[in-house]
Design an enzyme around this catalytic site. Structure first.
Site, PDB file in Angstrom:
ATOM      1  N   SER A  49       0.548  -1.271  -0.480  1.00 24.76           N
ATOM      2  CA  SER A  49      -0.022  -0.181   0.091  1.00 24.76           C
ATOM      3  C   SER A  49       1.115   0.807   0.003  1.00 24.76           C
ATOM      4  O   SER A  49       1.827   1.375  -0.840  1.00 24.76           O
ATOM      5  CB  SER A  49      -0.699   0.030   1.089  1.00 24.76           C
ATOM      6  OG  SER A  49      -2.081   0.693   1.313  1.00 24.76           O
ATOM      7  N   ASP A 168      -4.755  -4.509  -2.419  1.00 22.81           N
ATOM      8  CA  ASP A 168      -4.511  -4.099  -1.046  1.00 22.81           C
ATOM      9  C   ASP A 168      -3.452  -4.923  -0.908  1.00 22.81           C
ATOM     10  O   ASP A 168      -4.229  -6.113  -0.250  1.00 22.81           O
ATOM     11  CB  ASP A 168      -5.756  -2.629  -0.598  1.00 22.81           C
ATOM     12  CG  ASP A 168      -4.072  -2.030   0.090  1.00 22.81           C
ATOM     13  OD1 ASP A 168      -2.939  -2.899   0.296  1.00 22.81           O
ATOM     14  OD2 ASP A 168      -3.996  -1.416   0.583  1.00 22.81           O
TER      15      ASP A 168
END
EC number: 3.1.1.3
Length: 436
Positions: A49, A168
């Protein structure tokens, strides 16, 4: 310090942090000023991320002013929107993709190959992969977009990387190689990683999730909320300063700095070594067989009245990035009267804003529309087949039971008709009538 003597024998891993990714910038700045060999001699930089964004910034050699201005620019953009992250103008993936296209050098795939590790979560099975080789510049950008894509927060169709869909990386491996003794781990959440805020909470409970450890406390709850819904730019800037202080505590505990800076900031005298022992107040650490000085004080941002003396370049970059638009119209919009007027006019302005920004997003999506629609059709087919298969199994289990009611008899007849059978099913124990 034997663990950090041989170049290439250690790595750095940055966790996902959302809008708190500026914490990683403060950590990186402290390491570059106080122990530059930890960055220069690192074998690889891992990240998921927003941690992956910091890793790519290190490899690309971006300045601290560049990182602060871009990250805080997104925070200020959300702060200007009347509905925050719920406003139709909020499009973090498109914004970050454009920034990467404009700022990354043309040979970033060569620099990143075998030195950058990006954590990705494959959709829909949730399998984690860490990408370390990149053939083109576009592959680096697409991998970063995938690891930043939080489902439903950033959209409804996951981005594609090498023919598969990914989301993610923090949802499957938030802190890559956290268990490796040669990896320096960094996280803005209270926990047990190498560089993180030291909690003052008495809670000893921890939550182990997504290959990361989080202390169960109210501070971590608010930090998690701030990672998705950013507070004011000044509060986010303080998280960057705290990252600098936490990295400095990490260095001093391991004896990697020349002077006890945190002791001077805490207005305390460092404890003198006891007679006949040079390691008083030290303990043996778990990582790298290092001698850890647990007596180093924990210093918070509020304990440092003048952060500029500690890191002039970082403080100057944060102040420039936090500056608001000085124009009269911008000052009026930030005032109480301007905000009240904005919310009063919201029922009239929001429909037009929604149509405008959705139209822009649709125009950007047009080149990827065929592949995305084909993928959605495949997902719907798989979902329908799964429902059909489970319904069929449940119906067959119902028919296999002894038939004792007219309702079950009807269900059995329906199954027989579906199978193309010409023989009716009768209740158990009932004899067939005479043939005519």
């Amino acid at each position: 310090m034997r663990c950090y003597e041989d170049e290439g024998s250690w790595s750095l891993s940055f966790s996902g942090a959302g809008f708190l990714g500026l914490y990683h910038v403060g950590v990186t700045r402290c390491l570059s000023e106080r122990a530059p060999h930890l960055l220069q001699g690192a074998r690889r930089f891992y990240g998921s991320s927003s941690g992956a964004l910091n890793a790519i910034a290190i490899i690309a050699g971006k300045s601290v002013d560049f990182c602060c201005s871009h990250l805080l620019g997104m925070v200020k953009q959300v702060d200007r929107l009347s509905l925050g992250i719920l406003h139709p103008a909020f499009a973090p993936i498109e914004h970050i993709r454009q920034q990467l296209q404009d700022s990354l050098p043309s040979d970033i795939h060569i620099l990143a190959s075998r030195r950058l590790g990006i954590s990705l979560t494959r959709w829909p099975d949730g399998h984690n992969i860490i990408v370390t080789d990149f053939a083109t510049r576009d592959e680096v950008i697409q991998a970063l977009v995938c690891t930043l894509y939080f489902p439903f927060y950033c959209g409804t169709i996951p981005p594609e990387f090498r023919g598969e869909r990914y989301i993610d990386g923090a949802l499957s491996n938030n802190l890559p190689f956290a268990d490796s003794p040669s990896t320096i781990t960094v996280s803005p959440f209270h926990g047990t990683v190498d560089i993180c805020p030291q909690s003052s909470s008495a809670s000893m409970h921890e939550l182990n999730a997504f290959n990361a450890s989080f202390q169960i406390s109210t501070k971590n709850f608010f930090l998690g909320f701030a990672a998705l819904v950013p507070p004011s730019p000044e509060v986010v800037a303080d998280s960057c300063r705290q990252g600098y202080l936490d990295a400095l505590r990490f260095l001093e505990r391991r004896g990697l700095t020349k002077e006890p800076i945190l002791w001077m900031l805490a207005s305390k005298e460092p404890p003198p070594p006891a007679d006949g022992s040079q390691d008083t107040g030290h303990d043996r650490g778990q990582k790298g067989d290092l001698s850890l000085n647990w007596a180093v004080p924990n210093v918070l941002v509020r304990d440092v009245p003048d952060f500029e003396q500690l890191s002039p370049e970082l403080e100057a970059a944060l102040k420039r990035a936090c500056m608001r638009d000085p124009s009269p119209w911008a000052r009026f919009c930030r005032s109480g009267l301007g905000q009240a007027l904005t919310y009063l006019l919201l029922p009239y302005t929001l429909p037009f804003e929604y149509v405008y920004f959705r139209s822009r997003r649709l125009a950007v999506w047009l080149p990827n529309m065929p592949s995305d629609l084909w993928w959605m059709w495949g997902v719907l087919q798989s979902f329908a087949l799964e429902i059909y298969s489970r319904s069929k199994d449940q119906l067959l289990q119902l028919v296999s039971l002894p038939i004792t009611s007219p309702l079950q008899l009807g269900a059995a007849l329906l199954v027989d008709l579906a199978k193309g059978s010409d023989l009716p099913i009768r209740p158990e124990g009932q004899s067939a009538g005479p043939a005519h």
